[in-house]
Scaffold this motif. Structure first.
Motif, PDB file in Angstrom:
ATOM      1  N   HIS A  24       0.843  -1.204   0.000  1.00 17.07           N
ATOM      2  CA  HIS A  24       0.000   0.000   0.000  1.00 17.07           C
ATOM      3  C   HIS A  24       0.872   1.245   0.000  1.00 17.07           C
ATOM      4  O   HIS A  24       1.883   1.314   0.702  1.00 17.07           O
ATOM      5  CB  HIS A  24      -0.914   0.009   1.228  1.00 17.07           C
ATOM      6  N   TYR A  25       0.475   2.215  -0.847  1.00 19.33           N
ATOM      7  CA  TYR A  25       1.132   3.527  -0.887  1.00 19.33           C
ATOM      8  C   TYR A  25       0.146   4.581  -0.388  1.00 19.33           C
ATOM      9  O   TYR A  25      -0.989   4.661  -0.876  1.00 19.33           O
ATOM     10  CB  TYR A  25       1.531   3.905  -2.315  1.00 19.33           C
ATOM     11  N   GLN A  26       0.584   5.377   0.564  1.00 20.91           N
ATOM     12  CA  GLN A  26      -0.146   6.581   0.957  1.00 20.91           C
ATOM     13  C   GLN A  26       0.643   7.738   0.342  1.00 20.91           C
ATOM     14  O   GLN A  26       1.725   8.107   0.828  1.00 20.91           O
ATOM     15  CB  GLN A  26      -0.213   6.719   2.474  1.00 20.91           C
ATOM     16  N   TYR A  28       1.017  11.643  -1.010  1.00 20.96           N
ATOM     17  CA  TYR A  28       0.566  13.034  -0.935  1.00 20.96           C
ATOM     18  C   TYR A  28       1.418  13.868  -1.890  1.00 20.96           C
ATOM     19  O   TYR A  28       2.651  13.840  -1.842  1.00 20.96           O
ATOM     20  CB  TYR A  28       0.700  13.564   0.495  1.00 20.96           C
ATOM     21  N   THR A 160      -3.523   5.095  -2.015  1.00 23.63           N
ATOM     22  CA  THR A 160      -4.414   6.124  -1.477  1.00 23.63           C
ATOM     23  C   THR A 160      -3.733   7.467  -1.739  1.00 23.63           C
ATOM     24  O   THR A 160      -2.677   7.759  -1.166  1.00 23.63           O
ATOM     25  CB  THR A 160      -4.671   5.926   0.020  1.00 23.63           C
ATOM     26  N   SER A 162      -3.591  11.672  -2.157  1.00 22.54           N
ATOM     27  CA  SER A 162      -4.091  12.993  -1.767  1.00 22.54           C
ATOM     28  C   SER A 162      -3.298  14.034  -2.532  1.00 22.54           C
ATOM     29  O   SER A 162      -2.080  13.907  -2.685  1.00 22.54           O
ATOM     30  CB  SER A 162      -3.937  13.218  -0.262  1.00 22.54           C
ATOM     31  N   GLU A 191      -8.673  14.207  -1.224  1.00 23.14           N
ATOM     32  CA  GLU A 191      -8.317  12.828  -0.888  1.00 23.14           C
ATOM     33  C   GLU A 191      -9.185  11.898  -1.723  1.00 23.14           C
ATOM     34  O   GLU A 191     -10.417  12.045  -1.758  1.00 23.14           O
ATOM     35  CB  GLU A 191      -8.520  12.536   0.601  1.00 23.14           C
ATOM     36  N   THR A 194      -9.226   4.722  -2.131  1.00 26.75           N
ATOM     37  CA  THR A 194      -8.107   3.809  -2.344  1.00 26.75           C
ATOM     38  C   THR A 194      -8.347   2.962  -3.592  1.00 26.75           C
ATOM     39  O   THR A 194      -9.449   2.456  -3.819  1.00 26.75           O
ATOM     40  CB  THR A 194      -7.904   2.910  -1.126  1.00 26.75           C
TER      41      THR A 194
END
Length: 543
Positions: A24-26, A28, A160, A162, A191, A194
């Motif tokens: 998983h990548y968050q 921004y 996910t 943003s 945002e 996902t």
């Protein structure tokens, strides 16, 4: 069904190690300084470590990394500047640790910044009517220019995303906006939901001034076509075409479109025809917009074909993805090129699109493939720089012609069943060409299918059949010899093909009444029973 493993992976140079797998990548991205062509970013990557390691290698190029932290078991390690190094040739960054890291789950936190470039790939700038915007183009290996990542198609993960952007501009990504809030300096933070598990080259985001038209298909998928401001009526043809094609593919593949929306957007500065980013398909304006009063019919048809092509990739390429770029020929444009004609023929039969396939696609590839310096459809790719070298008429047109030949050979029912089983087994996974052949072989009950196809995809050229016939009472004896056709008239005795041949006759002109198979021998004899002297015969009616 047993999974087939691609044994060539180990031979490739400077692939990322498989000891570390992202999940998983968050991500921004701050583009509040868009007019200065500067962006800031933070990415947190959840990873799983399979064995003890003392370093982590991932892809990054043209980015200024300002901070790296690694967290595992509630312990956070700050990585000093002298503990990570860049390899510009292979576009990798190596993060070194003072102590070994044990197997298990962890999280990488990386802060970085970069330039919104003018190269039409990575994260690049656009301009339309003096309005500055930005767009991504990550295929085949340009995501690493926008954020540090495991930038190979086999490293699938969820994203996910943003984005902080000027609030007066439209901001889009692969998924729908989950929330947005106004921020300082006339910016807004968006945002997005996902994504499903997918490869990095399919990640996309666009910031700019756009209008849009909207509809829903029969499965309630939201469809939007984004156009330059003041030109949204030019998106109506693509909008209505998409609303018809999506349900057609859902039925044909046996799997509904996996996302809740699909956006298609006309980009003023775009380096190719279109790109199938999952849920956010980018197009050169020429290949998406139709002026109902002035656009020529040929251009309108081309828009339909390209829209159909990119939508096919939402399943074949995005849902099921090649393990490595060796299989790009099948994923990227051969299957999609073939099925785009099937879809357009279904919704616009008046185009007579298959007749055009013969003149525009099949005939186009036969010219270069008749030269000594041709190349096979399947080509080994050891580094990304080799990918663009093989994108030519042989890769595209010949590949799709082979798929057309395959479909005709095994029949539509077996083809559909095999394809549906293949997509169901490998959904959200990676695969190789042989796995598709295996499913189609099983569905068609033709175990030799892979052997036939390899003679067409793994060697250059195509065969010329020389046929002699002799009447034997009420039967017809055919002697068929095949040699490679070469434009200069020279002889090639080394190339041999395995060739299925269907035959129709004067008595049965619209169906195949005899099925022959050349097994790779240069010359073979076949006896056609019950073919009278007055009957004509025709080979490969539907191919």
């Amino acid at each position: 069904m047993a999974n087939i493993i691609d044994t060539s992976v180990g031979e490739l140079t400077h692939r990322l190690p498989t000891t570390i797998i992202p999940s998983h990548y968050q991500l921004y991205i701050d583009v509040s300084q868009l007019e200065q062509y500067i962006f800031q970013g933070v990415v947190e990557i959840d990873i799983h470590i399979n064995e003890i390691v003392n370093k982590i290698i991932l892809n990054s190029i043209d980015l200024n990394i300002t901070k790296i932290e690694y967290q595992q078991n509630d312990s956070v390690s700050l990585i000093s500047d002298d503990s990570f190094e860049f390899d510009e040739e292979y576009e990798q960054v190596t993060i070194k640790f003072a102590q070994s890291i044990n197997p298990g789950n962890g999280r990488l936190h990386i802060e970085f910044n970069g330039i919104i470039n003018d190269q039409l790939h990575g994260f690049y700038r656009t301009k339309d009517n003096n309005q500055i915007g930005a767009c991504t183009q990550f295929e085949p290996g340009y995501a690493r220019r926008a954020f540090p990542c495991f930038d190979e198609p086999s490293f699938k993960a969820k994203f996910t995303i943003s984005i902080r952007a000027p609030k007066h501009l439209t901001t889009l990504s692969n998924m729908s906006i989950k929330s947005q809030r106004n921020d300082e300096d006339h910016t807004c933070i968006y945002e997005f939901d996902t994504t499903p598990i997918m490869s990095t080259y399919l990640v996309a985001y666009v910031i700019g001034a756009y209008d849009y038209v909207e509809t829903h298909d029969s499965n309630n998928v939201q469809i939007r076509v984004y156009t330059p401001v003041g030109k949204k009526e030019r998106g109506l043809f693509a909008l209505h075409t998409t609303a018809k094609i999506l349900p057609f593919y859902a039925e044909y593949f046996g799997i509904k479109y996996p996302l809740s929306k699909v956006d298609m957007i006309a980009i003023a500065d775009f380096g190719s025809g279109a790109m199938e980013n999952w849920g956010l398909i980018t197009f050169h304006e020429t290949y998406l917009l139709v002026d109902s009063h002035n656009t020529a019919q040929e251009t309108k048809q081309e828009v339909a074909v390209i829209v159909a092509h990119e939508l096919a990739h939402q399943w074949f390429g995005n849902l099921v993805t090649m393990e490595w770029w060796n299989d790009l020929w099948l994923n990227e444009d051969n299957f999609a090129t073939w099925i785009q004609f099937l879809a357009v023929d279904h919704i616009y039969p008046e185009y007579d699109i298959w007749t055009q396939f013969l003149s525009d696609t099949l005939a186009t590839c036969m010219i270069p493939d008749a030269l000594h310096n041709s190349h096979p459809i399947e080509m080994p790719i050891k580094k990304l720089s080799e990918i663009n070298e093989i994108f030519d008429d042989i890769t595209y047109e010949k590949g799709s012609s082979v798929i057309r030949f395959l479909h005709a050979y095994i029949g539509d029912e077996a083809f559909r069943n095999g394809l549906a089983n293949y997509l169901a087994e490998y959904a959200y996974k990676n695969t190789i060409t042989e796995n598709l052949w295996s499913h189609l072989s099983q569905a068609s009950k033709r175990p030799h299918l892979s052997d036939i196809l390899s003679t067409w995809t793994k060697q250059m050229g195509y065969p010329l059949l020389n046929i002699k016939q002799e009447q034997k009472g009420n039967n017809r004896l055919l002697t068929i010899e095949h040699t490679r056709f070469l434009a200069d008239g020279t002889i090639d005795n080394n190339s041999k093909w395995k060739i299925p041949i269907s035959i129709c006759t004067k008595s049965n002109p619209n169906e195949s009444v005899h099925q022959l198979y050349m097994n790779g021998e240069k010359e073979q004899e076949f006896l056609l029973e019950k073919v009278s002297e007055t009957d004509w015969i025709k080979l490969n009616l539907f191919r």
